[in-house]
Scaffold this motif. Structure first.
Motif, short mmCIF file in Angstrom:
data_model
loop_
_atom_site.label_atom_id
_atom_site.label_comp_id
_atom_site.label_asym_id
_atom_site.label_seq_id
_atom_site.Cartn_x
_atom_site.Cartn_y
_atom_site.Cartn_z
N TYR A 37 0.85 -1.02 -0.11
CA TYR A 37 -0.11 0.13 -0.10
C TYR A 37 0.92 1.17 0.06
CZ TYR A 37 -3.42 3.52 1.24
OH TYR A 37 -4.28 4.68 1.26
N ASP A 38 1.90 1.39 0.86
CA ASP A 38 2.69 2.33 0.76
C ASP A 38 3.45 2.71 -0.37
OD1 ASP A 38 2.38 2.96 3.48
OD2 ASP A 38 3.97 1.62 4.29
N ALA A 39 3.93 1.73 -1.08
CA ALA A 39 4.44 1.61 -2.45
C ALA A 39 3.74 2.08 -3.28
CB ALA A 39 5.12 0.32 -2.95
N MET A 40 2.40 1.80 -3.68
CA MET A 40 1.40 2.32 -4.36
C MET A 40 0.84 3.63 -4.26
SD MET A 40 0.50 0.02 -6.73
CE MET A 40 -1.09 0.40 -7.18
N THR A 41 0.95 3.94 -2.91
CA THR A 41 0.40 5.64 -2.49
C THR A 41 1.58 6.36 -2.90
OG1 THR A 41 -0.59 4.82 -0.70
CG2 THR A 41 -0.01 7.21 -0.72
N LYS A 42 2.88 6.00 -2.71
CA LYS A 42 4.01 6.89 -3.32
C LYS A 42 3.95 6.96 -4.79
CE LYS A 42 9.19 6.80 -3.51
NZ LYS A 42 10.44 6.21 -3.09
N MET A 43 3.49 5.81 -5.60
CA MET A 43 3.43 5.89 -7.04
C MET A 43 2.32 6.95 -7.58
SD MET A 43 1.49 4.63 -9.78
CE MET A 43 0.71 3.27 -9.01
N LYS A 44 1.32 6.70 -7.01
CA LYS A 44 0.22 7.40 -7.01
C LYS A 44 0.50 9.03 -7.04
CE LYS A 44 -3.13 8.52 -4.50
NZ LYS A 44 -4.11 8.29 -3.45
N GLU A 45 1.10 9.53 -5.74
CA GLU A 45 1.56 10.86 -5.65
C GLU A 45 2.56 11.47 -6.76
OE1 GLU A 45 2.85 10.66 -1.77
OE2 GLU A 45 0.76 10.72 -0.72
#
Length: 310
Positions: free
Chosen positions: A21-29
């Protein structure tokens, strides 16, 4: 801003969920091109996966959703459950162990936005770090199924892909109990572009797949998307039936002309009997696999049973 529904099957993945989830959030931002909604599917996990998903949904209720099965139904059922719920403009399928690179998603999104393709998939360029035996049989499977089936599957293709809702609607309409997603993604058609990437190790936890599970999965793929094994069984049966008739005629003629003892040719006769018997059992086994799949389909049992959803 368009929304991507991300389907994430989970089976005993308590170590991977928050990292993912953290990796996906970083990618989205960093991309800042789309919104994300997650559909985590707990496939009857026996560890703390469900508890972690509940906590994650409570913290991020605006974008995180979960489905929890009553027992383990398998990854294919989990994928179908997520596809049934996903309502975003585009739908992504990903593994939670980060073997599917999140940083590829912005490129996938851009390609779909151009309108030329309906789906963007991923394919591994190599199998570095994988068991050599597993790699060998995996390559053999792709070679075999692409020769005997009209549904072509790109070698090394992963489930990881981004699809339009039109394609997802087509997949959603395929309600068979025995599911092989790689074949289904290809069978529905639509224009698909594959992006290559290098193989990655899991970020945490251990895989639930082993050689025999992969082997059974490959058999399912072959049976679901080609009837050629039945044709091969028919050809073998016809060939050995003809061979048996010729052999019987030859033996009778030799007996009449040469008056050979019944002991003569015993070894060769046993070899022929064992060979034909083995071929018969093989053909019966092939037929049995197809009948077994039909048996499961005609029961019309649900693909999965939901225990909890939010």
């Amino acid at each position: 801003m368009k929304k991507i529904s991300v389907i994430v099957p989970c089976f005993n993945e308590q170590e991977s969920i928050k990292i993912y989830y953290d990796a996906m959030t970083k990618m989205k931002e960093e991309a800042n091109k789309f919104e994300l909604e997650y559909w985590f599917v707990d496939d009857g996990s026996s560890d703390k996966t469900f508890a972690i998903l509940k906590d994650l949904q409570h913290e991020h209720s605006d974008e995180v959703h979960y489905i929890s099965f009553s027992r383990n139904f398998g990854k294919e059922s989990a994928l179908y459950a997520g596809i049934t719920e996903a309502k975003g403009d585009y739908v992504a399928v990903m593994d939670v162990d980060l073997q599917d690179p999140p940083e590829m998603m912005p490129e996938m999104f851009d390609i779909l936005e151009e309108g030329e393709y309906d789906s963007v998939g991923s394919a591994r360029m190599d199998r570095k770090g994988e068991n050599p035996i597993t790699s060998f049989f995996s390559n053999a499977f792709y070679g075999l199924i692409n020769k005997i089936s009209q549904t072509k599957i790109v070698p090394g293709a992963r489930d990881y892909r981004l699809m339009t809702q039109q394609m997802v609607t087509a997949i959603r309409s395929m309600t068979e109990y025995n599911r092989f997603s790689k074949g289904i993604f290809s069978w529905v058609g639509f224009r698909t572009k594959y992006l290559p990437y290098k193989n990655r190790e899991r970020v945490a936890g251990t895989t639930s797949w082993n050689f025999w599970k992969l082997f059974k999965y490959a058999i399912t793929g072959i049976i679901d998307f080609t009837e050629r094994p039945l044709a091969i069984a028919t050809w073998l049966g016809s060939f050995f039936s003809l061979t048996s008739i010729i052999t019987i005629i030859v033996v009778l003629i030799r007996k009449i002309i040469n008056h050979m003892s019944s002991v003569d040719g015993w070894a060769s006769m046993i070899i022929i009997i064992l060979l034909i018997g083995g071929i018969q059992l093989l053909c019966i086994g092939i037929l049995g696999e197809y009948i077994g799949k039909i048996f499961l389909e005609v029961k019309h049992r649900p693909i999965y049973i939901v225990k909890d959803k939010k």
